[in-house]
Design a protein around this motif. Structure first.
Motif, PDB file in Angstrom:
ATOM      1  N   ARG A 129       0.826  -1.207   0.000  1.00 22.54           N
ATOM      2  CA  ARG A 129       0.000   0.000   0.000  1.00 22.54           C
ATOM      3  C   ARG A 129       0.862   1.260   0.000  1.00 22.54           C
ATOM      4  N   GLU A 130       1.951   1.220   0.757  1.00 27.09           N
ATOM      5  CA  GLU A 130       2.820   2.400   0.802  1.00 27.09           C
ATOM      6  C   GLU A 130       3.463   2.656  -0.550  1.00 27.09           C
ATOM      7  N   ARG A 131       3.854   1.611  -1.251  1.00 27.88           N
ATOM      8  CA  ARG A 131       4.409   1.791  -2.595  1.00 27.88           C
ATOM      9  C   ARG A 131       3.391   2.472  -3.502  1.00 27.88           C
ATOM     10  N   GLU A 132       2.162   2.042  -3.390  1.00 28.98           N
ATOM     11  CA  GLU A 132       1.111   2.630  -4.220  1.00 28.98           C
ATOM     12  C   GLU A 132       0.899   4.100  -3.879  1.00 28.98           C
ATOM     13  N   VAL A 133       0.825   4.415  -2.601  1.00 28.85           N
ATOM     14  CA  VAL A 133       0.568   5.784  -2.161  1.00 28.85           C
ATOM     15  C   VAL A 133       1.705   6.721  -2.550  1.00 28.85           C
ATOM     16  N   THR A 134       2.944   6.238  -2.461  1.00 28.81           N
ATOM     17  CA  THR A 134       4.108   7.107  -2.700  1.00 28.81           C
ATOM     18  C   THR A 134       4.568   7.113  -4.151  1.00 28.81           C
ATOM     19  N   THR A 135       3.822   6.459  -5.044  1.00 29.30           N
ATOM     20  CA  THR A 135       4.198   6.445  -6.463  1.00 29.30           C
ATOM     21  C   THR A 135       4.393   7.851  -7.031  1.00 29.30           C
ATOM     22  N   PRO A 136       3.511   8.821  -6.739  1.00 28.15           N
ATOM     23  CA  PRO A 136       3.741  10.174  -7.274  1.00 28.15           C
ATOM     24  C   PRO A 136       5.062  10.781  -6.822  1.00 28.15           C
ATOM     25  N   LEU A 137       5.481  10.467  -5.595  1.00 26.00           N
ATOM     26  CA  LEU A 137       6.747  11.006  -5.102  1.00 26.00           C
ATOM     27  C   LEU A 137       7.927  10.392  -5.848  1.00 26.00           C
ATOM     28  N   ARG A 138       7.888   9.080  -6.024  1.00 27.59           N
ATOM     29  CA  ARG A 138       9.000   8.407  -6.709  1.00 27.59           C
ATOM     30  C   ARG A 138       9.120   8.895  -8.144  1.00 27.59           C
ATOM     31  N   GLU A 139       7.989   9.053  -8.817  1.00 28.14           N
ATOM     32  CA  GLU A 139       8.013   9.487 -10.213  1.00 28.14           C
ATOM     33  C   GLU A 139       8.503  10.926 -10.357  1.00 28.14           C
ATOM     34  N   ALA A 140       8.254  11.746  -9.341  1.00 24.95           N
ATOM     35  CA  ALA A 140       8.652  13.160  -9.413  1.00 24.95           C
ATOM     36  C   ALA A 140      10.029  13.419  -8.824  1.00 24.95           C
ATOM     37  N   ALA A 141      10.662  12.391  -8.253  1.00 25.28           N
ATOM     38  CA  ALA A 141      11.924  12.579  -7.530  1.00 25.28           C
ATOM     39  C   ALA A 141      13.053  13.024  -8.455  1.00 25.28           C
ATOM     40  N   ASP A 142      13.880  13.932  -7.947  1.00 28.41           N
ATOM     41  CA  ASP A 142      15.100  14.333  -8.657  1.00 28.41           C
ATOM     42  C   ASP A 142      16.183  13.278  -8.491  1.00 28.41           C
ATOM     43  N   VAL A 143      16.176  12.624  -7.329  1.00 29.12           N
ATOM     44  CA  VAL A 143      17.159  11.576  -7.024  1.00 29.12           C
ATOM     45  C   VAL A 143      16.435  10.415  -6.364  1.00 29.12           C
ATOM     46  N   VAL A 144      16.660   9.196  -6.849  1.00 28.31           N
ATOM     47  CA  VAL A 144      16.146   7.985  -6.212  1.00 28.31           C
ATOM     48  C   VAL A 144      17.338   7.174  -5.715  1.00 28.31           C
ATOM     49  N   ILE A 145      17.347   6.878  -4.416  1.00 32.09           N
ATOM     50  CA  ILE A 145      18.450   6.117  -3.821  1.00 32.09           C
ATOM     51  C   ILE A 145      17.909   4.782  -3.321  1.00 32.09           C
ATOM     52  N   ASP A 146      18.388   3.703  -3.922  1.00 31.00           N
ATOM     53  CA  ASP A 146      18.004   2.360  -3.496  1.00 31.00           C
ATOM     54  C   ASP A 146      18.985   1.920  -2.418  1.00 31.00           C
ATOM     55  N   THR A 147      18.471   1.698  -1.221  1.00 34.50           N
ATOM     56  CA  THR A 147      19.334   1.373  -0.082  1.00 34.50           C
ATOM     57  C   THR A 147      19.396  -0.125   0.199  1.00 34.50           C
ATOM     58  N   SER A 148      18.917  -0.942  -0.731  1.00 30.39           N
ATOM     59  CA  SER A 148      18.858  -2.389  -0.491  1.00 30.39           C
ATOM     60  C   SER A 148      20.209  -2.963  -0.110  1.00 30.39           C
ATOM     61  N   GLN A 149      21.277  -2.467  -0.742  1.00 30.37           N
ATOM     62  CA  GLN A 149      22.615  -3.005  -0.509  1.00 30.37           C
ATOM     63  C   GLN A 149      23.482  -2.069   0.328  1.00 30.37           C
ATOM     64  N   LEU A 150      22.860  -1.077   0.974  1.00 27.21           N
ATOM     65  CA  LEU A 150      23.615  -0.104   1.761  1.00 27.21           C
ATOM     66  C   LEU A 150      23.343  -0.303   3.242  1.00 27.21           C
ATOM     67  N   ASN A 151      24.404  -0.275   4.058  1.00 26.72           N
ATOM     68  CA  ASN A 151      24.197  -0.224   5.500  1.00 26.72           C
ATOM     69  C   ASN A 151      24.120   1.236   5.929  1.00 26.72           C
ATOM     70  N   VAL A 152      23.928   1.468   7.209  1.00 31.58           N
ATOM     71  CA  VAL A 152      23.752   2.841   7.715  1.00 31.58           C
ATOM     72  C   VAL A 152      24.962   3.710   7.388  1.00 31.58           C
ATOM     73  N   HIS A 153      26.167   3.172   7.586  1.00 31.63           N
ATOM     74  CA  HIS A 153      27.375   3.953   7.345  1.00 31.63           C
ATOM     75  C   HIS A 153      27.530   4.310   5.862  1.00 31.63           C
ATOM     76  N   GLN A 154      27.235   3.352   4.988  1.00 31.94           N
ATOM     77  CA  GLN A 154      27.347   3.603   3.554  1.00 31.94           C
ATOM     78  C   GLN A 154      26.322   4.637   3.094  1.00 31.94           C
ATOM     79  N   LEU A 155      25.123   4.576   3.672  1.00 35.46           N
ATOM     80  CA  LEU A 155      24.103   5.552   3.309  1.00 35.46           C
ATOM     81  C   LEU A 155      24.498   6.950   3.750  1.00 35.46           C
ATOM     82  N   ARG A 156      24.989   7.071   4.985  1.00 34.21           N
ATOM     83  CA  ARG A 156      25.436   8.381   5.471  1.00 34.21           C
ATOM     84  C   ARG A 156      26.547   8.943   4.586  1.00 34.21           C
ATOM     85  N   ARG A 157      27.476   8.079   4.222  1.00 34.11           N
ATOM     86  CA  ARG A 157      28.591   8.537   3.401  1.00 34.11           C
ATOM     87  C   ARG A 157      28.093   9.032   2.041  1.00 34.11           C
TER      88      ARG A 157
END
Length: 292
Positions: A129-157
């Motif tokens: 449901r959240e994916r459906e609701v946030t679809t307009p945000l993802r489509e309008a985003a200037d930057v999309v960051i997929d964090t699937s392979q990132l830990n907290v430290h890598q994301l911060r960096r």
């Protein structure tokens, strides 16, 4: 003269994808941060800040699915309202694979925001449901960051590298500290080994602190070997970093490593970053992998 209009970053994405880590990182980068702001309040909120005596120059606003699908669908309208104020908000959307989100929620035992007031809604259904609701945000985003392979430290960096440094500058510098026991940063351009220097870890009074704390800094600053090390590395960087300005790269990473990544490497990264600023480098940031 009135200061230039502030930078506005809109932080959004799926719950569990790293939005909270991102906002905390922006806060550490001296952004004025507000989380879970209803999207329709974005222009009035920014307008109220612009009327104040002390205008924040960097603003980060967290917006999520709780604003509702109807309001999120009007995001273009709210961004146009920002443009009328002379601002251009950058929208960053954080995403992750469903199986990763399921695992993160399982590890933390937190409830999904869309399941708080609804009985019989499974975690998997809440994510859908959240994916459906946030679809307009993802489509309008200037930057999309997929964090699937990132830990907290890598994301911060990544956030520091992409948003703390001005991509329009001729060359930006990122000074990083790390622990050798966890490996050398893969994308470091220059790596300096600090394990030859006196280690505050063996001083019980200094052990609980880090290289950012005054006690550790004073101790290391008083050591002749450290002063010699800083002097020689400063001379090296002063000689060679300016010669990289003509290349196509946007930033250079200078990494300092020690055994635990807590004392010596942190002190050196902070000290050399300040030296770079004193030398006239305008875009300088620090990242401490084992602390941040």
């Amino acid at each position: 003269m009135r200061a230039a209009p502030p930078t506005v970053v809109i932080v959004s994405g799926l719950s569990g994808s790293g939005k909270s880590v991102a906002l905390k990182t922006f806060e550490d980068l001296d952004y004025y941060c507000v989380d879970n702001l209803p999207v329709e309040l974005l222009p009035p909120f920014v307008r109220s800040l612009m009327k104040g005596d002390t205008l924040p120059q960097k603003i980060a606003v967290g917006i999520d699915a709780r604003s509702g699908h109807a309001e999120l669908g009007k995001l273009a309208q709210w961004r146009a309202a920002l443009a009328q104020l002379g601002l251009e908000g950058t929208l960053i959307f954080f995403d992750a694979a469903d199986e990763i989100l399921l695992r993160r929620y399982s590890d933390t035992r937190r409830r999904h925001p869309l399941s708080h007031n609804q009985t019989g809604v499974s975690l998997q259904e809440a994510i859908r449901r959240e994916r459906e609701v946030t679809t307009p945000l993802r489509e309008a985003a200037d930057v999309v960051i997929d964090t699937s392979q990132l830990n907290v430290h890598q994301l911060r960096r990544r956030i520091i590298a992409e948003f703390a440094l001005n991509r329009g500058a001729a060359l930006s510098l990122l000074f990083e500290s790390f622990a050798y026991k966890r490996g050398v940063p893969a994308d470091a351009d220059f790596v300096f080994d600090a394990r030859v220097l006196p280690n505050p870890h063996w001083n019980p009074e200094l052990r609980p602190y880090s290289g950012r704390d005054p006690k550790v800094r004073e101790y290391l600053r008083s050591q002749a070997e450290v002063a010699e090390y800083v002097g020689q590395v400063s001379q090296f960087l002063d000689t060679w970093l300016p010669r990289l300005r003509g290349e196509t790269r946007s930033y250079v990473t200078i990494a300092f490593g020690c055994t635990g990544g807590k004392h010596r490497s942190v002190y050196l990264a902070e000290t050399l970053a300040q030296h770079a600023r004193n030398q006239g480098w305008e875009e300088v940031a620090t990242f401490h992998r084992e602390l941040d």
